[in-house]
Design a protein around this motif. Structure first.
Motif: not given
Length: 233
Positions: A35-59
């Motif tokens: 989001l910080l280093n790639k998407l902001l350059a495109y000035n998006p109106d909406i950003v949708v995030m879906m994360e769960n299982i990768n966070d759980l496994s990592t942690l």
């Protein structure tokens, strides 16, 4: 993402550009980085995030997002010679964290809190840049499928399912607290092989259900925002 964009475009009668910025294995910290280093350059109106299982496994297996795992570390790069890279499961075999997580409820709470903080950080960054943040729950066969196994024993399977559910609930809780739209795909997509071909990855039929629901929820949300803005004027 593409199909959801086309459906939303048809419903709202406006031009919609829908892009997929996901990458296999990413967790919320990777998504924030994108989001910080790639998407902001495109000035998006909406950003949708879906994360769960990768966070759980990592942690669960590393204890923190800031780890030295060659596969999922946010800092350390994998070796250029891919033949020398161990599989993530091999790296987790030596983990001391998931043994602690099984017996220590405070440790479980700590993992959930780290996840919650990243959801909050995502929302804060979006709002600082005048972007509408949207959260989604993850369709899965982790919680309801009796055949789900981590391959690390029944005790870990039970805790994994418990924490997965807590992570899903955290998405909804943060959404309510921050008045952010939460698209509940976990509830919408049936938890079986007809729509989800492994643990969390949907097939074509599941993708169509997802796109319908995403477009529908965004349409309602955007029309409400437009109505409120007109009412204020």
């Amino acid at each position: 993402p593409y199909l959801a964009g086309r459906k939303l475009e048809a419903a709202l009668k406006i031009k919609v550009n829908s892009d997929n910025a996901a990458r296999s294995g990413n967790n919320t910290l990777h998504s924030i980085d994108i989001l910080l280093n790639k998407l902001l350059a495109y000035n998006p109106d909406i950003v949708v995030m879906m994360e769960n299982i990768n966070d759980l496994s990592t942690l669960m297996y590393e204890g923190t997002y800031w780890n030295n795992n060659k596969t999922i570390s946010p800092i350390d790069c994998a070796q250029k010679n891919t033949s020398k890279i161990r599989r993530s499961s091999d790296q987790w075999d030596g983990s001391i964290w998931y043994n602690q997580v099984i017996v220590d409820t405070k440790e479980q709470d700590r993992l959930v809190e780290q996840y919650r903080e990243n959801l909050q950080l995502f929302i804060n960054i979006c709002r600082a840049k005048n972007i509408i943040p949207v959260l989604m729950t993850q369709p899965n066969r982790v919680v309801k499928d009796p055949e789900f196994k981590t391959g690390r024993g029944a005790d870990i399977d039970a805790i994994y399912k418990k924490l997965y559910t807590r992570f899903s609930n955290t998405i909804k809780q943060v959404g309510v607290k921050e008045n952010v739209l939460v698209i509940d795909l976990e509830k919408k997509v049936p938890s079986n092989k007809q729509y989800i071909y492994d643990v969390v990855h949907v097939n074509k039929e599941g993708s169509i259900i997802e796109a319908d629901e995403i477009a529908h929820q965004l349409e309602i949300y955007l029309e409400e925002i437009h109505f409120k803005s007109r009412k204020e004027i």
